[in-house]
Write a protein that holds these residues in place. Structure first.
Motif, mmCIF file in Angstrom:
data_model
loop_
_atom_site.group_PDB
_atom_site.id
_atom_site.type_symbol
_atom_site.label_atom_id
_atom_site.label_comp_id
_atom_site.label_asym_id
_atom_site.label_seq_id
_atom_site.Cartn_x
_atom_site.Cartn_y
_atom_site.Cartn_z
ATOM 1 N N LYS A 1 26.628 53.552 -37.148
ATOM 2 C CA LYS A 1 25.996 52.396 -37.254
ATOM 3 C C LYS A 1 26.593 51.199 -37.851
ATOM 4 O O LYS A 1 26.575 50.230 -37.316
ATOM 5 C CB LYS A 1 24.744 52.589 -38.338
ATOM 6 C CG LYS A 1 23.785 51.347 -38.515
ATOM 7 C CD LYS A 1 22.508 51.797 -38.986
ATOM 8 C CE LYS A 1 21.621 50.623 -39.197
ATOM 9 N NZ LYS A 1 20.831 50.415 -37.903
ATOM 10 N N LYS B 1 29.687 50.793 -36.559
ATOM 11 C CA LYS B 1 30.689 50.564 -35.657
ATOM 12 C C LYS B 1 31.962 50.886 -35.683
ATOM 13 O O LYS B 1 32.749 50.527 -35.206
ATOM 14 C CB LYS B 1 30.391 49.224 -34.963
ATOM 15 C CG LYS B 1 28.940 48.959 -34.556
ATOM 16 C CD LYS B 1 29.058 47.958 -33.417
ATOM 17 C CE LYS B 1 27.820 47.365 -32.917
ATOM 18 N NZ LYS B 1 26.876 48.543 -32.332
ATOM 19 N N ASP C 1 33.666 52.657 -32.576
ATOM 20 C CA ASP C 1 34.149 51.773 -31.919
ATOM 21 C C ASP C 1 35.115 50.851 -32.344
ATOM 22 O O ASP C 1 36.213 50.744 -31.498
ATOM 23 C CB ASP C 1 32.810 51.099 -31.445
ATOM 24 C CG ASP C 1 31.586 51.639 -30.835
ATOM 25 O OD1 ASP C 1 31.947 52.813 -29.967
ATOM 26 O OD2 ASP C 1 30.398 51.314 -30.896
ATOM 27 N N ASP D 1 23.327 46.110 -37.116
ATOM 28 C CA ASP D 1 24.474 46.976 -37.292
ATOM 29 C C ASP D 1 25.405 46.150 -37.810
ATOM 30 O O ASP D 1 26.556 46.851 -37.955
ATOM 31 C CB ASP D 1 24.936 47.596 -35.908
ATOM 32 C CG ASP D 1 23.785 48.703 -35.131
ATOM 33 O OD1 ASP D 1 23.330 49.080 -36.338
ATOM 34 O OD2 ASP D 1 24.017 48.812 -33.941
ATOM 35 N N GLU D 2 25.351 45.102 -37.904
ATOM 36 C CA GLU D 2 26.426 44.097 -38.215
ATOM 37 C C GLU D 2 26.480 43.917 -39.765
ATOM 38 O O GLU D 2 25.347 43.678 -40.494
ATOM 39 C CB GLU D 2 26.331 42.695 -37.722
ATOM 40 C CG GLU D 2 26.517 42.614 -36.280
ATOM 41 C CD GLU D 2 27.960 42.933 -36.142
ATOM 42 O OE1 GLU D 2 29.153 42.601 -36.559
ATOM 43 O OE2 GLU D 2 28.049 43.741 -34.709
#
Length: 74
Positions: free
Chosen positions: A20, A22, A25, A70-71
């Motif tokens: 979540k 990230k 990624d 998510d940020e």
């Protein structure tokens, strides 16, 4: 003691938080980078800035959950 089913659920939820945020990624799924980052967090929590870090991170996390984003927020 946490039983096996509860432990599995906990690990899945924690992995979900990593995804979540990230981190998968952003690090190109580099487990060494993710682990190193977590070790830095753990070191900070062992230091004198523990309470400040917990307050900041808790506030940021609650805000992100509330916004369902998510940020990370500051």
């Amino acid at each position: 003691m946490v039983n096996r089913r509860e432990r599995t659920k906990q690990l899945i939820e924690l992995g979900g938080l990593v995804a979540k945020a990230k981190l998968v990624d952003l690090t190109d799924d580099d487990r060494a980078v993710i682990y190193g980052a977590l070790l830095n967090v753990a070191a900070k929590l062992r230091g004198e800035e523990r309470d400040q870090a917990l307050t900041l991170w808790r506030r940021s996390g609650k805000r992100a959950f509330a916004n369902d984003t998510d940020e990370p927020s500051r």
